[in-house]
Scaffold this motif. Structure first.
Motif, PDB file in Angstrom:
ATOM      1  N   LYS A   1       0.897  -1.323   0.105  1.00 27.25           N
ATOM      2  CA  LYS A   1       0.024   0.070   0.073  1.00 27.25           C
ATOM      3  C   LYS A   1       0.853   1.271  -0.079  1.00 27.25           C
ATOM      4  O   LYS A   1       0.635   2.081  -0.717  1.00 27.25           O
ATOM      5  CB  LYS A   1      -0.646  -0.161   1.206  1.00 27.25           C
ATOM      6  N   ASN A   2       1.765   1.395   0.904  1.00 24.22           N
ATOM      7  CA  ASN A   2       2.467   2.515   0.987  1.00 24.22           C
ATOM      8  C   ASN A   2       3.484   2.805   0.079  1.00 24.22           C
ATOM      9  O   ASN A   2       3.933   4.055  -0.291  1.00 24.22           O
ATOM     10  CB  ASN A   2       3.564   2.504   2.470  1.00 24.22           C
TER      11      ASN A   2
ATOM     12  N   ARG B   1       1.417  14.626  13.218  1.00 27.20           N
ATOM     13  CA  ARG B   1       2.152  14.477  11.898  1.00 27.20           C
ATOM     14  C   ARG B   1       2.305  15.628  11.214  1.00 27.20           C
ATOM     15  O   ARG B   1       1.477  15.790  10.078  1.00 27.20           O
ATOM     16  CB  ARG B   1       1.199  13.308  11.348  1.00 27.20           C
ATOM     17  N   PRO B   2       3.195  16.653  11.596  1.00 26.62           N
ATOM     18  CA  PRO B   2       3.337  17.600  10.845  1.00 26.62           C
ATOM     19  C   PRO B   2       4.003  17.511   9.454  1.00 26.62           C
ATOM     20  O   PRO B   2       4.550  16.434   9.235  1.00 26.62           O
ATOM     21  CB  PRO B   2       4.294  18.468  11.750  1.00 26.62           C
ATOM     22  N   VAL B   3       3.957  18.518   8.628  1.00 26.55           N
ATOM     23  CA  VAL B   3       4.527  18.275   7.375  1.00 26.55           C
ATOM     24  C   VAL B   3       5.524  19.482   7.070  1.00 26.55           C
ATOM     25  O   VAL B   3       6.061  19.717   5.977  1.00 26.55           O
ATOM     26  CB  VAL B   3       3.616  18.513   6.068  1.00 26.55           C
ATOM     27  N   ASP B   4       6.261  19.933   8.304  1.00 24.43           N
ATOM     28  CA  ASP B   4       7.109  21.104   8.101  1.00 24.43           C
ATOM     29  C   ASP B   4       8.418  20.448   7.065  1.00 24.43           C
ATOM     30  O   ASP B   4       8.984  21.624   6.566  1.00 24.43           O
ATOM     31  CB  ASP B   4       7.729  21.364   9.441  1.00 24.43           C
ATOM     32  N   GLN B   5       8.715  19.424   7.447  1.00 25.13           N
ATOM     33  CA  GLN B   5       9.938  18.918   6.564  1.00 25.13           C
ATOM     34  C   GLN B   5       9.798  19.024   5.026  1.00 25.13           C
ATOM     35  O   GLN B   5      10.460  19.093   4.155  1.00 25.13           O
ATOM     36  CB  GLN B   5      10.358  17.524   7.041  1.00 25.13           C
ATOM     37  N   HIS B   6       8.437  18.484   4.478  1.00 29.25           N
ATOM     38  CA  HIS B   6       8.123  18.656   3.284  1.00 29.25           C
ATOM     39  C   HIS B   6       8.281  19.996   2.606  1.00 29.25           C
ATOM     40  O   HIS B   6       8.659  20.233   1.862  1.00 29.25           O
ATOM     41  CB  HIS B   6       6.720  18.046   3.118  1.00 29.25           C
TER      42      HIS B   6
ATOM     43  N   THR C   1      11.937  11.060   7.968  1.00 32.40           N
ATOM     44  CA  THR C   1      10.632  11.111   7.541  1.00 32.40           C
ATOM     45  C   THR C   1      10.605  10.430   6.121  1.00 32.40           C
ATOM     46  O   THR C   1      11.196  10.746   5.253  1.00 32.40           O
ATOM     47  CB  THR C   1      10.089  12.529   7.396  1.00 32.40           C
ATOM     48  N   VAL C   2       9.733   9.466   6.120  1.00 32.53           N
ATOM     49  CA  VAL C   2       9.562   8.586   4.796  1.00 32.53           C
ATOM     50  C   VAL C   2       8.792   9.476   3.846  1.00 32.53           C
ATOM     51  O   VAL C   2       9.335   9.714   2.711  1.00 32.53           O
ATOM     52  CB  VAL C   2       8.572   7.429   5.278  1.00 32.53           C
ATOM     53  N   GLY C   3       7.742   9.943   4.143  1.00 32.47           N
ATOM     54  CA  GLY C   3       6.877  10.941   3.167  1.00 32.47           C
ATOM     55  C   GLY C   3       7.902  12.094   2.681  1.00 32.47           C
ATOM     56  O   GLY C   3       7.736  12.296   1.782  1.00 32.47           O
TER      57      GLY C   3
ATOM     58  N   ASP D   1       4.865   0.378  12.378  1.00 29.54           N
ATOM     59  CA  ASP D   1       3.407  -0.365  11.584  1.00 29.54           C
ATOM     60  C   ASP D   1       3.213  -1.700  12.132  1.00 29.54           C
ATOM     61  O   ASP D   1       2.130  -2.462  11.716  1.00 29.54           O
ATOM     62  CB  ASP D   1       3.529  -0.062  10.138  1.00 29.54           C
TER      63      ASP D   1
ATOM     64  N   VAL E   1       8.407   6.455  17.239  1.00 29.87           N
ATOM     65  CA  VAL E   1       8.101   7.167  15.905  1.00 29.87           C
ATOM     66  C   VAL E   1       6.573   8.048  15.825  1.00 29.87           C
ATOM     67  O   VAL E   1       6.810   9.349  15.670  1.00 29.87           O
ATOM     68  CB  VAL E   1       7.812   6.080  14.722  1.00 29.87           C
ATOM     69  N   PHE E   2       5.714   7.525  16.659  1.00 33.18           N
ATOM     70  CA  PHE E   2       4.554   8.497  16.662  1.00 33.18           C
ATOM     71  C   PHE E   2       4.263   8.534  18.206  1.00 33.18           C
ATOM     72  O   PHE E   2       4.553   7.591  18.906  1.00 33.18           O
ATOM     73  CB  PHE E   2       3.493   7.835  15.805  1.00 33.18           C
TER      74      PHE E   2
ATOM     75  N   ARG F   1       0.508   6.153  19.602  1.00 34.32           N
ATOM     76  CA  ARG F   1       0.186   4.862  18.960  1.00 34.32           C
ATOM     77  C   ARG F   1       0.064   3.678  19.955  1.00 34.32           C
ATOM     78  O   ARG F   1       0.343   2.825  19.534  1.00 34.32           O
ATOM     79  CB  ARG F   1       1.393   4.638  17.823  1.00 34.32           C
TER      80      ARG F   1
ATOM     81  N   ARG G   1      -3.540   0.005  11.939  1.00 32.17           N
ATOM     82  CA  ARG G   1      -2.862  -1.013  12.538  1.00 32.17           C
ATOM     83  C   ARG G   1      -3.367  -1.544  13.994  1.00 32.17           C
ATOM     84  O   ARG G   1      -3.181  -2.708  14.411  1.00 32.17           O
ATOM     85  CB  ARG G   1      -1.092  -0.594  12.650  1.00 32.17           C
TER      86      ARG G   1
HETATM   87  N1  EPU Z   1       7.457  14.275  11.051  1.00 32.54           N
HETATM   88  C1  EPU Z   1       7.586  15.525  11.149  1.00 32.54           C
HETATM   89  N2  EPU Z   1       7.671  16.474  10.434  1.00 32.54           N
HETATM   90  C2  EPU Z   1       7.507  16.257   8.909  1.00 32.54           C
HETATM   91  C3  EPU Z   1       7.216  14.816   8.640  1.00 32.54           C
HETATM   92  C4  EPU Z   1       7.330  13.782   9.541  1.00 32.54           C
HETATM   93  O1  EPU Z   1       7.942  15.930  12.297  1.00 32.54           O
HETATM   94  O2  EPU Z   1       7.436  16.952   7.873  1.00 32.54           O
HETATM   95  C5  EPU Z   1       7.476  13.279  12.039  1.00 32.54           C
HETATM   96  C6  EPU Z   1       6.096  12.535  12.189  1.00 32.54           C
HETATM   97  O3  EPU Z   1       5.318  13.151  12.893  1.00 32.54           O
HETATM   98  C7  EPU Z   1       6.613  11.151  12.900  1.00 32.54           C
HETATM   99  C8  EPU Z   1       7.886  11.023  12.151  1.00 32.54           C
HETATM  100  O4  EPU Z   1       8.294  12.185  11.707  1.00 32.54           O
HETATM  101  O5  EPU Z   1       6.559  11.390  14.165  1.00 32.54           O
HETATM  102  C9  EPU Z   1       7.922  10.079  10.901  1.00 32.54           C
HETATM  103  O6  EPU Z   1       6.800  10.398  10.029  1.00 32.54           O
HETATM  104  P1  EPU Z   1       6.888   9.968   8.647  1.00 32.54           P
HETATM  105  O7  EPU Z   1       7.091  11.210   7.701  1.00 32.54           O
HETATM  106  O8  EPU Z   1       8.143   8.846   8.278  1.00 32.54           O
HETATM  107  O9  EPU Z   1       5.618   9.161   8.176  1.00 32.54           O
HETATM  108  P2  EPU Z   1       4.804   9.196   6.901  1.00 32.54           P
HETATM  109  O10 EPU Z   1       5.420   9.508   5.723  1.00 32.54           O
HETATM  110  O11 EPU Z   1       3.801  10.143   7.300  1.00 32.54           O
HETATM  111  C10 EPU Z   1       4.677   6.623   6.455  1.00 32.54           C
HETATM  112  C11 EPU Z   1       3.744   5.613   6.427  1.00 32.54           C
HETATM  113  C12 EPU Z   1       3.090   5.366   7.714  1.00 32.54           C
HETATM  114  C13 EPU Z   1       4.349   4.820   8.669  1.00 32.54           C
HETATM  115  C14 EPU Z   1       5.365   5.923   8.591  1.00 32.54           C
HETATM  116  C15 EPU Z   1       6.600   5.468   9.564  1.00 32.54           C
HETATM  117  C16 EPU Z   1       2.908   5.957   4.210  1.00 32.54           C
HETATM  118  C17 EPU Z   1       1.656   6.348   3.257  1.00 32.54           C
HETATM  119  N3  EPU Z   1       2.658   5.883   5.447  1.00 32.54           N
HETATM  120  O12 EPU Z   1       4.189   7.721   7.008  1.00 32.54           O
HETATM  121  O13 EPU Z   1       2.388   3.997   7.342  1.00 32.54           O
HETATM  122  O14 EPU Z   1       3.864   4.341   9.860  1.00 32.54           O
HETATM  123  O15 EPU Z   1       5.726   6.304   7.322  1.00 32.54           O
HETATM  124  O16 EPU Z   1       6.983   4.350   9.112  1.00 32.54           O
HETATM  125  O17 EPU Z   1       4.087   5.474   3.726  1.00 32.54           O
HETATM  126  C18 EPU Z   1       0.433   2.881   7.810  1.00 32.54           C
HETATM  127  O18 EPU Z   1       0.638   2.238   7.060  1.00 32.54           O
HETATM  128  O19 EPU Z   1      -0.413   2.484   8.976  1.00 32.54           O
HETATM  129  C19 EPU Z   1       1.103   3.989   8.452  1.00 32.54           C
HETATM  130  C20 EPU Z   1       0.864   5.007   9.213  1.00 32.54           C
END
Ligand code: EPU
Length: 422
Positions: free
Chosen positions: A22-23, A122-127, A164-166, A307, A329-330, A333, A375
Motif C-alpha cells: 500500500k505505502n 504528523r506535521p509536514v514542516d519537513q516537506h 521522514t518517509v513521506g 506499523d 516514531v509516533f 500509537r 494497525r
Molecule cells: N514528521 C515531522 N515533520 C514532517 C514529517 C514527519 O515531524 O514534516 C514526524 C512525524 O510526525 C513522525 C515521524 O516524523 O513522528 C515519522 O513520520 P514519517 O514522515 O516517516 O511518516 P509518514 O511518511 O507520514 C509513512 C507511512 C506510515 C508509517 C510511517 C513510518 C505511508 C503512506 N505512510 O508515514 O504508514 O507508519 O511512514 O514508517 O507511507 C500505516 O501504513 O499504517 C502508516 C501509518
C-alpha cells in the motif's frame, strides 16, 4: 458500518499470497504526475487508500485506466485542475504527496493541509521546508498550501531534521525535475522509498544513494512513462506472521521479500518460531507452542517498524513472561492497549505513554472492541484470534484502508471470522 466477528481460540495455518505494498503504491500513484507519458503500475492492492488516490487524480481531470488485475495506467498530461481538495486529503494523508510532483511538473499546485491524525499530529514542516529550499514559493491560505515556481525548481542541499518517509519521498520526487543537483541528507531508508526511486529511474530520473542516509538527485528536463511492479507489502506479511506466531500456527507466505522483514523475523525467532526463507517466501512454524515475550523499540528502517508494533503487543498479551515495547516514531500509537486490557490483557503504559509493559496472561476473552487507526484495528483482530469466545471488531473501514480481503485471507488460513454489514 461493517464489523468483523471472530470466534477465537484456534491457530492460523496454511499458505497465503501477499499483496502489493500500500505505502509504495500510493506514493507511486503521486509520482505518476511527473511523467509526460503514461505510467503503468502493476501489483497494486485493491484497497480503500488506493481508491482514494485514484479519485483524487480523477478529480484533477487526469485519465486513469484500471484493468481487472488492478494494473493502473495514468496519463498525467491530461490534468485539468491543479488542486487537491480537503475532502480527499483529510481521508488519506499520503495524498498530500501530489504537491511536489504537480509543482515540479506544472509549476503550480494547491493542496489541502492534511491536519492531525489518530496516531499523532504528523506535521509536514519537513516537506514544506524542502520544497522551499528547491525554490518553491509557498503560501498558506484557508487551510491550503498554495505553491508555485517561476520556471523549474532548483537543486539544493537539504538536511532533514527528522527521518521522514513521506518527506524523503516528497523531496526526491520534486527534485527529479529540478535544474541541477539536489543532495538530501538524513533521509529515511524504508523499502518503499527504494521502490519509488526504482519507478522514477524507470521514468528517466537520475537518482543515487537510495536506501542510504544520503540521496543525490540530478535533475532532468523531463520524465517519460514506464511500467512498474510494486513490491510486496511487508506490513501485511508481518501481520500474518505475527498472527500465526500468536496462535501457535504454521504459515507459508508467498510473493514476499524476506530481506524487508529481517528484524521482525529475528523477533519472532526470539519468540520461539521456526522460520525458513527462500528468495520470495517465508515459512513460520510455532509447533503449537505459546510464544515467549519479546521486547522491542520502534524506529525508522531498518529498525523495528512502528506499523507492526500493535500486532506484536497482541502477541505479547498471551506470551510467556513480560515484554517492554517502546514506540519512538509516533506520539499516540497505543490506543489498542486499552481495548486489549478490556479483553483481559495486562498492559500498563509508562514513560508519558511511550512504553507498554505487557505481562503475559493465560488467555484473552472475546469482547466488542474498536480503534481509530489501521494497525491498531488489525491488532485487535489478532487479539480476537487468540481470545476464547467471540470478539467483535468495529470501525473496520480502517482495516479496509490497508488490508486486502482480510477476512477471506484469514478464512483461507482456518480462522473463524466473518464480516457483517452494520
Ligand atoms: N514528521 C515531522 N515533520 C514532517 C514529517 C514527519 O515531524 O514534516 C514526524 C512525524 O510526525 C513522525 C515521524 O516524523 O513522528 C515519522 O513520520 P514519517 O514522515 O516517516 O511518516 P509518514 O511518511 O507520514 C509513512 C507511512 C506510515 C508509517 C510511517 C513510518 C505511508 C503512506 N505512510 O508515514 O504508514 O507508519 O511512514 O514508517 O507511507 C500505516 O501504513 O499504517 C502508516 C501509518
Amino acid at each position: 458500518m461493517d464489523k468483523l466477528i471472530i470466534s477465537g481460540g484456534s491457530s492460523i495455518n496454511g499458505e497465503l499470497r501477499i499483496s502489493g505494498a500500500k505505502n509504495s503504491a500510493v506514493t507511486i500513484l503521486a509520482a505518476s504526475l511527473l511523467g509526460n507519458e503514461p505510467v503503468r503500475i502493476c501489483n497494486v492492492p485493491h484497497l480503500r487508500d488506493i481508491t482514494t488516490m485514484i479519485e483524487l487524480l480523477g478529480c484533477m481531470g487526469i485519465e486513469v485506466v484500471i484493468d481487472e488485475k488492478m494494473s493502473i495506467e495514468i496519463h498525467a498530461n491530461t490534468i485539468k485542475k491543479f488542486t487537491a481538495p480537503y475532502d480527499l486529503v483529510k481521508t488519506m494523508r499520503a495524498s498530500f504527496l501530489v504537491l511536489g510532483p504537480m509543482l515540479a511538473h506544472y509549476g503550480k499546485a494547491e493542496v489541502s493541509l492534511p491536519g492531525g491524525c489518530a496516531i499523532g499530529p504528523r506535521p509536514v514542516d519537513q516537506h514544506l521546508r524542502g520544497l522551499e529550499a528547491l525554490g518553491a514559493e509557498i503560501v498558506m491560505d484557508e487551510g491550503y498550501v498554495k505553491a508555485s515556481v517561476d520556471g523549474r525548481l532548483k537543486g539544493a542541499h537539504i538536511f532533514f531534521d527528522v527521518k521522514t518517509v513521506g518527506g524523503t519521498e516528497h523531496i526526491m520526487m520534486a527534485a527529479t525535475l529540478a535544474e541541477g543537483q539536489t543532495i538530501m541528507e538524513n533521509c529515511a531508508r524504508e523499502p518503499e522509498i527504494v521502490d519509488l526511486a526504482d519507478c522514477l529511474i524507470a521514468m528517466g530520473a537520475d537518482i543515487h544513494g537510495v536506501g542510504t542516509d544520503t540521496i543525490v538527485v540530478n535533475g532532468v528536463e523531463e520524465l517519460g512513462g514506464c511500467t512498474h511492479k510494486v513490491i510486496p507489502d511487508r506490513v501485511e506479511a508481518g501481520t500474518f506472521l505475527i498472527a500465526a506466531a500468536a496462535t501457535g500456527g504454521c504459515i507459508k507466505l508467498k510473493d514476499v521479500m524476506p530481506e524487508h522483514l529481517e528484524i521482525l523475523l529475528l523477533k519472532l525467532k526470539e519468540a520461539g518460531a521456526d522460520i525458513t526463507c527462500g528468495t520470495d517466501w517465508i515459512e513460520l512454524d510455532m509447533h503449537g507452542m505459546k510464544p515467549r515475550a519479546v521486547d522491542l523499540v520502534t524506529a525508522p528502517y531498518p529498525a523495528f517498524p512502528t506499523d507492526l508494533q500493535a500486532q506484536m503487543i497482541a502477541m505479547n498479551t498471551i506470551a510467556q513472561g513480560s515484554a517492554t515495547v517502546t514506540e519512538t516514531v509516533f506520539e499516540n500509537r497505543f490506543m489498542h492497549v486499552h481495548e486489549m486490557n478490556r479483553m483481559g490483557a495486562n498492559i500498563k503504559l509508562e514513560g508519558n505513554n511511550t512504553t507498554a509493559i505487557i505481562k503475559g496472561v493465560e488467555t484473552l476473552k472475546g469482547a466488542p472492541v474498536m480503534a481509530n487507526d489501521l494497525r491498531a484495528s488489525v491488532s485487535l483482530v489478532i487479539a480476537g484470534l487468540i481470545a476464547s469466545g467471540e470478539t467483535e471488531v468495529d470501525r473496520i473501514y480502517h482495516i479496509d484502508r490497508g488490508y486486502e480481503q482480510i477476512e477471506e485471507k484469514l478464512q483461507s488460513l482456518g480462522a473463524k471470522i466473518r464480516r457483517v454489514a452494520g
